[in-house]
Structures are given as structure tokens and as C-alpha cells.
Scaffold this motif. Structure first.
Motif, PDB file in Angstrom:
ATOM      1  N   MET A   1       2.054  82.180 -47.455  1.00 45.43           N
ATOM      2  CA  MET A   1       1.896  81.106 -48.440  1.00 45.43           C
ATOM      3  C   MET A   1       1.583  79.812 -47.704  1.00 45.43           C
ATOM      4  O   MET A   1       2.446  78.945 -47.554  1.00 45.43           O
ATOM      5  CB  MET A   1       3.179  80.968 -49.276  1.00 45.43           C
ATOM      6  N   PRO A   2       0.338  79.668 -47.198  1.00 42.99           N
ATOM      7  CA  PRO A   2      -0.022  78.508 -46.382  1.00 42.99           C
ATOM      8  C   PRO A   2       0.270  77.192 -47.087  1.00 42.99           C
ATOM      9  O   PRO A   2       0.055  77.050 -48.298  1.00 42.99           O
ATOM     10  CB  PRO A   2      -1.521  78.693 -46.145  1.00 42.99           C
ATOM     11  N   GLN A   3       0.746  76.232 -46.321  1.00 41.07           N
ATOM     12  CA  GLN A   3       1.235  74.978 -46.879  1.00 41.07           C
ATOM     13  C   GLN A   3       0.211  74.275 -47.766  1.00 41.07           C
ATOM     14  O   GLN A   3       0.544  73.864 -48.883  1.00 41.07           O
ATOM     15  CB  GLN A   3       1.665  74.039 -45.744  1.00 41.07           C
ATOM     16  N   SER A   4      -1.019  74.129 -47.312  1.00 39.25           N
ATOM     17  CA  SER A   4      -1.994  73.343 -48.073  1.00 39.25           C
ATOM     18  C   SER A   4      -2.222  73.934 -49.461  1.00 39.25           C
ATOM     19  O   SER A   4      -2.187  73.221 -50.470  1.00 39.25           O
ATOM     20  CB  SER A   4      -3.313  73.251 -47.301  1.00 39.25           C
ATOM     21  N   ARG A   5      -2.446  75.257 -49.515  1.00 33.81           N
ATOM     22  CA  ARG A   5      -2.702  75.880 -50.817  1.00 33.81           C
ATOM     23  C   ARG A   5      -1.428  75.995 -51.648  1.00 33.81           C
ATOM     24  O   ARG A   5      -1.464  75.884 -52.877  1.00 33.81           O
ATOM     25  CB  ARG A   5      -3.354  77.248 -50.621  1.00 33.81           C
ATOM     26  N   ALA A   6      -0.296  76.246 -50.992  1.00 38.92           N
ATOM     27  CA  ALA A   6       0.968  76.347 -51.729  1.00 38.92           C
ATOM     28  C   ALA A   6       1.327  75.012 -52.370  1.00 38.92           C
ATOM     29  O   ALA A   6       1.738  74.957 -53.545  1.00 38.92           O
ATOM     30  CB  ALA A   6       2.076  76.808 -50.794  1.00 38.92           C
ATOM     31  N   VAL A   7       1.181  73.935 -51.614  1.00 38.83           N
ATOM     32  CA  VAL A   7       1.496  72.610 -52.155  1.00 38.83           C
ATOM     33  C   VAL A   7       0.541  72.254 -53.288  1.00 38.83           C
ATOM     34  O   VAL A   7       0.950  71.683 -54.311  1.00 38.83           O
ATOM     35  CB  VAL A   7       1.446  71.555 -51.040  1.00 38.83           C
ATOM     36  N   GLU A   8      -0.727  72.600 -53.127  1.00 37.89           N
ATOM     37  CA  GLU A   8      -1.701  72.340 -54.191  1.00 37.89           C
ATOM     38  C   GLU A   8      -1.312  73.068 -55.469  1.00 37.89           C
ATOM     39  O   GLU A   8      -1.338  72.498 -56.569  1.00 37.89           O
ATOM     40  CB  GLU A   8      -3.084  72.787 -53.721  1.00 37.89           C
ATOM     41  N   PHE A   9      -0.912  74.341 -55.324  1.00 37.61           N
ATOM     42  CA  PHE A   9      -0.510  75.141 -56.486  1.00 37.61           C
ATOM     43  C   PHE A   9       0.735  74.555 -57.148  1.00 37.61           C
ATOM     44  O   PHE A   9       0.790  74.386 -58.379  1.00 37.61           O
ATOM     45  CB  PHE A   9      -0.250  76.573 -56.035  1.00 37.61           C
ATOM     46  N   LEU A  10       1.743  74.229 -56.336  1.00 37.55           N
ATOM     47  CA  LEU A  10       3.006  73.720 -56.877  1.00 37.55           C
ATOM     48  C   LEU A  10       2.846  72.334 -57.480  1.00 37.55           C
ATOM     49  O   LEU A  10       3.471  72.019 -58.508  1.00 37.55           O
ATOM     50  CB  LEU A  10       4.066  73.708 -55.776  1.00 37.55           C
TER      51      LEU A  10
END
Length: 480
Positions: free
Chosen positions: A265-274
Motif C-alpha cells: 500500500m504505497p504511501q502516495s497512492r494510499a494517502v490519495e485514496f484515504l
């Protein structure tokens, strides 16, 4: 400042080259302008010489200054002498109250090897003895408190993982087994799936032949193999060495788990999703889980890494067995987790009123259960999902203080409970009526949990049977 060990090595090298040149202490001292007694102090590691004097000594002995200053012992004998002196200077040997042995010429090579071997075994046994249940629990508690202070966030590992995933060509969607294989190849490893892994090991890395051995890819829940492979790689990527204490072992376990989660769950995409879900007031662990193809537990734990540092929310996470035992826990939102006298939370029973336990009584367990719980520390909202393993049922709960419930799906729930724990009258102490009725009329036969009596597993890596692992590696390296 030169260390004691470095001074001792330097002294041995000077003595070695002086002996090779057939010079006495006085003769060498006369050549460099100091007394023989001063040189003796230097050779015994008791005085640090100036660079100008070392330059003169090197010239008088006919060696380069760099060779004289090498940190390598000049001979096998010298290495043993240095190791013996270092061991005798340590607190472990000092605590025995025994006299030190001076490894002079009268001590044979065989006796010296025996003494050094005894010290090595003494240190090994002392290291194993440290891994008592009390020490392990204390180390685990300290690590949990450290991570709480960090908001469960390790930015260095976040960056390393993101770089590795991008380098493997992955940018969108769930991380595939193929991409994990590419990441391994980039480190010089091949992923090998075998049926005969030792029961004490989840994976084994053959550093000599560049292989990472994993269980069969067809096993139930095989998606977890991605995490196992990433954890094995993490030891190399993060520069881990063989742990010398239980605290270091636990820290390494935490770091490799963290690395694997960051890759899945890579940070950039995970943070974007959340962030988008929060903006829509529709945060849900189950959506986060499905978006990245991971387990509910992995998604909940990953949320603890990012919620505070990147979403400005404090929260808690619980994994609880069906008898109410807390297996894993994290909080930075003030939820009053149960603890023992050492501050440890693992193995403690959570309140029966919490959703982490009451969810087991719900008929519909296919979706998350939502609940508000009033506690002495305030009101908390949480979502809970139950699951089953071969070891039994468990629940995963993620929750936040009342004010942050507005960002989550399920905030409209009407389920509400009141918990007074740790007040034992809440759910642990029977009512006066029941106590009077049954105290003298009952005698339950208690189940003895084996971990109460079993010592913590020892070895280079706690819990791993070295004999089985080495036999496994030898068998596969030879192609059998």
C-alpha cells in the motif's frame, strides 16, 4: 577518540612488526626517541600515541603508516588475544569475580583457543537467558511506546519502499506476485516455492546462492506470500544484522512488516485514496482493503501508519480473539487499553462491552460492525470485522474519538455501549447475587495455556530451529 579495542589492536600490530624486525623495546625506543617503558604502554593498549610518533615507529619498522594503523589483527594468535582481553574487560566476566588471564607467551595457542571458546559460549548463553518472558514483554512495551511517540510512522522506510516499488515498474492497482518477483531479482534473489520449509521458519533466505524460499503459492491465503517475500527482502534492503537482543529482534520484525505494508500500500497512492475518502466522509477499512488487495488486518494496521501523520487523525487498532484476549493493539487517541503491571497489553482481556468482543455475538459478520462506546476516557467510535483462522476466531477493530467519527462510513449507527473498565465491576466481577449463588457450588477445571510454562525460544533468531534451517539449505543447495 580511539577506542580501547582499536588501541589494543594497534599495540599488537606494533609488537608484531617489532618482533619481525628483531628489535627490543629499548632498541625501537632509541630509534624513535622514547623510552622502552613508554613503548610498552603503547603495545599493551594503555596509551594512545601521537601521529608523529606512529610515523616514526612505522619508518623504524620498515612498514607503511597505513599498514601499521590497519584495524585487522596481525595474526590469528593476535586476534584470539584481543578477543580474550575484550571478553575479560566486559561486564559479564567482571560480574563473576574471577581473575583475568594475561595472554602472554606462556599461554599456548590451544589454551588460548579454549579460553576464547568458553567466553563465546558464556556470552551466547547469557544472550539466550536475556530472552525471558519478562524481558521480551518489557522490550515489546518499550517498542510500542516508541512507535506511539512516532505516531506509528517511519518516513525513511516509507521512502525506501516507494522507491523500490517504482523501480520495479509498478504504479497502479494491487501489487502483483510478478512485481514482487521483479523486486527480488533486482536484489539478486530468486523466489523459490517449496513444500518442506522447516516449521519454525516462515521463509528462508540463502545468501550464498541468492534464493528466498517460501511456502507453496497454492496454499490457502496465498496472497500473504507477497508480504512474506517482501519481509525477507526487507532484511537486506534495511541492512539488518543478526539480532543480539530480543529488543533488536522485535525492532527488526516491526521494520520488515512495515516495509512490506508500504510496498503493498504505497504511501502516495494510499494517502490519495484515504484523503479522497475523508473528503467524501466515507472512510472505511474495507474499502481501503479492497482497493489494494490486502487483508482487513493489513489495511487496518496501514491506516495506523498514515492517519495521524497524513490525515491529522488519532485512532486505535485492536486484534482480539474470541475469548477477549488482546493480541495486537495500538492507540494514540487515549483509548484506555488494558495493561499489566509492566505496561504490556498483549494477553490482556478487553472489555466485554467493546465492539471488539460484542461483534462475535452478531449474526451478520460479513460486513463491518459499527459502535459508539462511552468510556472513562471519553466516547469512541469504531468499526469491527470478524474473521476465522485455524487457531480460532478473531476480530479487527479500528476506531477514533467521537469527534472524528464524522469522517467514517457507519457514523450513523445507533449501537452504543458503556464501558467502565478497568473498574472490575464493569464486566469482570460477577454480580453479588451470582457470586453468592455459585461461589461455593462451582469448581471449573481451568485450561492451562502452554505458553505459561514454555520458555521463549532461543537461537540466533528466536523461535527458529537452526539445525532444521541449515539442513534445509544444504539439501536444496545440493539439488536434492
Amino acid at each position: 577518540m580511539t577506542t580501547r579495542s582499536e588501541l589494543a589492536t594497534l599495540g599488537h600490530r606494533i609488537r608484531h612488526f617489532r618482533g619481525r624486525s628483531a628489535l627490543t623495546l629499548d632498541a625501537l625506543g632509541e630509534a624513535v626517541g622514547v623510552t622502552g617503558s613508554q613503548l610498552s604502554l603503547i603495545e599493551n593498549g594503555k596509551r594512545e600515541p601521537k601521529l608523529s610518533l606512529l610515523t616514526s615507529i612505522a619508518a623504524a619498522l620498515g612498514v607503511e603508516l597505513a599498514e601499521l594503523l590497519s584495524t585487522e589483527p596481525p595474526s590469528k594468535r593476535a586476534a584470539l588475544e584481543l578477543e580474550l582481553l575484550e571478553a575479560q574487560a566486559g561486564t559479564l566476566y567482571s560480574s563473576l569475580g574471577l581473575p583475568a588471564v594475561k595472554p602472554g607467551r606462556g599461554v599456548s595457542d590451544e589454551l588460548l583457543e579454549s579460553l576464547v571458546g568458553l567466553h563465546r559460549e558464556l556470552q551466547r548463553r547469557a544472550t539466550e537467558a536475556v530472552a525471558t518472558p519478562e524481558e521480551a514483554r518489557r522490550a515489546n512495551t518499550q517498542l510500542r511506546e516508541h512507535m506511539r511517540a512516532q505516531n506509528n510512522y517511519l518516513p525513511e522506510i516509507e521512502d525506501i519502499a516507494e522507491e523500490r516499488v517504482l523501480a520495479a515498474g509498478h504504479s497502479t492497482g494491487a501489487l502483483t506476485h510478478r512485481t514482487v518477483g521483479i523486486m527480488a531479482e533486482q536484489l539478486g534473489f530468486a523466489l523459490i516455492y517449496v513444500n518442506d520449509l522447516p516449521s519454525s521458519a516462515r521463509s528462508i533466505t540463502d545468501l550464498e546462492n541468492g534464493r528466498i524460499y517460501l511456502p507453496p503459492a497454492s496454499i490457502p491465503g496465498g496472497h500473504g506470500l507477497r508480504s512474506m517475500a517482501l519481509q525477507a527482502m526487507a532484511h537486506r534492503i534495511l541492512g539488518h544484522t543478526v539480532p543480539t537482543s530480543y529488543a533488536q529482534f522485535l525492532k527488526q520484525r516491526l521494520e520488515i512488516n512495515y516495509f512490506a505494508a508500504c510496498c503493498l500500500m504505497p504511501q502516495s497512492r494510499a494517502v490519495e485514496f484515504l484523503t479522497q475518502a475523508k473528503k467524501e466522509r466515507n472512510l472505511a477499512v474495507e474499502d481501503f482493503r479492497d482497493a489494494f488487495g490486502v487483508t482487513h488486518e493489513a489495511a487496518g494496521l496501514r491506516l495506523t501508519n498514515l492517519a495521524t501523520s497524513r490525515l491529522d487523525m488519532r485512532l486505535h487498532f485492536l486484534r482480539v480473539t474470541d475469548d477477549g484476549t488482546l493480541q495486537k493493539g495500538y492507540e494514540n487517541d487515549g483509548l484506555p487499553l488494558p495493561t499489566d503491571v509492566t505496561g504490556s497489553i498483549e494477553g490482556q482481556r478487553v472489555c466485554r462491552k467493546w465492539s471488539a468482543r460484542s461483534a462475535f455475538g452478531q449474526q451478520n459478520r460479513t460486513t463491518e460492525q459499527y459502535q459508539y462506546t462511552d468510556t472513562p476516557a471519553g466516547t469512541f467510535w469504531c468499526s469491527t470485522q470478524t474473521g476465522t483462522t485455524a487457531a480460532g476466531e478473531f476480530s479487527i477493530s479500528v476506531g477514533v474519538p467521537f469527534d472524528d467519527a464524522k469522517w467514517f462510513r457507519g457514523r450513523e449507527t445507533q449501537r452504543r455501549a458503556t464501558s467502565r473498565c478497568p473498574d472490575e465491576s464493569c464486566c469482570r466481577r460477577p454480580s453479588t447475587e451470582l457470586d453468592e449463588k455459585w461461589r461455593a457450588r462451582s469448581w471449573p477445571s481451568a485450561r492451562l495455556h502452554t505458553q505459561v510454562l514454555a520458555p521463549l525460544p532461543s537461537g540466533r533468531f528466536p523461535g527458529v530451529d537452526d539445525n532444521e534451517v541449515y539442513a534445509f539449505l544444504d539439501r536444496h543447495a545440493s539439488g536434492d
